[in-house]
Design a protein around this motif. Sequence first.
Motif, PDB file in Angstrom:
ATOM      1  N   ARG A   1       1.360  -1.322   0.180  1.00 17.64           N
ATOM      2  CA  ARG A   1      -0.141  -0.268  -0.065  1.00 17.64           C
ATOM      3  C   ARG A   1       0.666   1.309  -0.059  1.00 17.64           C
ATOM      4  NH1 ARG A   1      -5.174  -0.220  -0.307  1.00 17.64           N
ATOM      5  NH2 ARG A   1      -6.095   0.927   0.752  1.00 17.64           N
TER       6      ARG A   1
ATOM      7  N   GLN B   1      -4.434   5.670   7.189  1.00 17.48           N
ATOM      8  CA  GLN B   1      -5.319   4.528   8.315  1.00 17.48           C
ATOM      9  C   GLN B   1      -4.560   4.797   9.705  1.00 17.48           C
ATOM     10  OE1 GLN B   1      -2.914   0.804   6.626  1.00 17.48           O
ATOM     11  NE2 GLN B   1      -5.181   0.117   5.610  1.00 17.48           N
TER      12      GLN B   1
ATOM     13  N   ASP C   1      -8.368   5.056  -3.870  1.00 20.16           N
ATOM     14  CA  ASP C   1      -8.371   4.598  -2.896  1.00 20.16           C
ATOM     15  C   ASP C   1      -9.730   5.020  -1.793  1.00 20.16           C
ATOM     16  OD1 ASP C   1      -8.013   3.499   0.139  1.00 20.16           O
ATOM     17  OD2 ASP C   1      -5.787   4.080   0.312  1.00 20.16           O
TER      18      ASP C   1
ATOM     19  N   LEU D   1      -1.493  -2.512   9.049  1.00 19.92           N
ATOM     20  CA  LEU D   1      -2.299  -3.874   8.265  1.00 19.92           C
ATOM     21  C   LEU D   1      -2.153  -4.065   6.686  1.00 19.92           C
ATOM     22  CD1 LEU D   1      -6.028  -2.089   9.083  1.00 19.92           C
ATOM     23  CD2 LEU D   1      -4.963  -4.374  10.649  1.00 19.92           C
TER      24      LEU D   1
ATOM     25  N   HIS E   1      -2.751  -6.127   4.335  1.00 25.23           N
ATOM     26  CA  HIS E   1      -4.272  -6.243   2.990  1.00 25.23           C
ATOM     27  C   HIS E   1      -4.313  -7.671   2.286  1.00 25.23           C
ATOM     28  CE1 HIS E   1      -6.101  -2.754   4.121  1.00 25.23           C
ATOM     29  NE2 HIS E   1      -4.147  -1.833   4.225  1.00 25.23           N
TER      30      HIS E   1
ATOM     31  N   GLY F   1      -2.304 -11.400  -2.348  1.00 27.90           N
ATOM     32  CA  GLY F   1      -3.719 -10.850  -2.262  1.00 27.90           C
ATOM     33  C   GLY F   1      -4.534 -11.263  -2.749  1.00 27.90           C
TER      34      GLY F   1
END
Length: 477
Positions: free
Chosen positions: A22, A30, A61, A198, A200, A211
Amino acid sequence: MYAIIARDAESPDAGLFSIAGRPLVSRQLQWLRELQCRRVAVQIGTDAASMAVAAWLSEHDALGADVALVLAAPPLSPRGVARRAGFPEGVPLLVVPATVLGGGDLAPMVAAAPPRGLSIRLDPPEAVAARAAPGVVRVLGLDEAGDDRGASDPRLDEVVGPSWGALIRSPADALALSAAVLSGRISSDPADGPRAILVHAAERSPGVWAGRGALISQAAELTPPVFVGARAVVCSGARVGPSVVIGREAVVETGAALSHAVVHDETIVGVGVSFSHVELAPHRAVRLADRARLDVHDALVLGHRGGPPAPGLLARALALLLLVLLAPVGALGSLVSYLLGRGAAARIDVPTASAPITLVEGATGVAPLDAVLRLWDVVLGRRFLVGLSPWKEGRPDGASDALLADALAVPHGFLAIDAGLAHPDADAETRLRARLWYAREKGWLVDAALVLRCVGCALGRGPAAAPARRAPAVEVP
């Protein structure tokens, strides 16, 4: 709490540095969301790198849906950015530089900040302490104007306890932080709240994350930590890791070797090539150590994985003219087809790397009608005037899923020039690679040359020469 992500003029592209799949700006958002920030403003400049950050936030996003993008050229003070973003006057502002990522709850310190403001030093976590410098964020108090003088304020209060921060000034810094997260040395558990980064993706094995929709061949060799983005492909025989982050819809072909590398979204790393300590994008490689750039003109070494381009307006206008001329013949052919009881034309969905393409394939047995249907597809922008016919042979032995998907996404045409592209006796994998070459090199000169070769083949002047089958190996130290 109100927050501002302040632009760093020395690293305008820092927001797009990949942190475990990311962009850095997404990770910052975030963190600020976890801190219960009411509003966030992102300061951007007029340079291309800043515009790319703004485009990513607005298009890719969900976190950027309600973020205020403030164009500042020349740069504004934090209070100036807050005014343009519509923040209330006189509220405390948390100012996070675009090159700083942190974790932990700063809300108590923001609430207890004196009216003159506060600068906060966040030490990096132990996992990257040897690599990363501390991050510094600021809280503008009620009585602080927040002009440029405040940026050099020597007052720093070191945060102790669970909070941390790191200065991310280069892709190498971002890769070191990514490796720490992927290997579990920095928490990725959502239960840890603001402290965590985090991931993802799903952890397929210790330190190897994939992913949604990612395809990793069982015959590929992955050495953790490795992150494979959504819908990316790692083919059999590829050697990936350690410390590799592969972007969304990227492809690592058979025999490719990657270590300490970042692969951008939709980048194809060719067959048999080797890269180390490098950042890869379509047609370029950037060394992590000094940001030295190497342009790669061979699309079979570093290419772009995307859908076929759209037909030009001139070709569509010419197709419309031909369609008008052939429509009466097509109507007559349709009547003949109906009287003879032959089937109607079939519309098929050709799967591609991006989205299915609907094409009309001749099933009437009447050539004029089939030509009219294909011309109509050209007018609608579904097909090129000059291109290839759809691939109907399935996947040959030895061909990867990525090769097949991208070869299916080639520009299909009203005039098919398959005969001029590859030797008729070539094996299926070679013809697939020839189609992939055509998809990346298509242009009016290439089309004209292939049409002439097709004419030569039709006149019996010999078959077309077979294209090179494999990409040359390139290694960046």
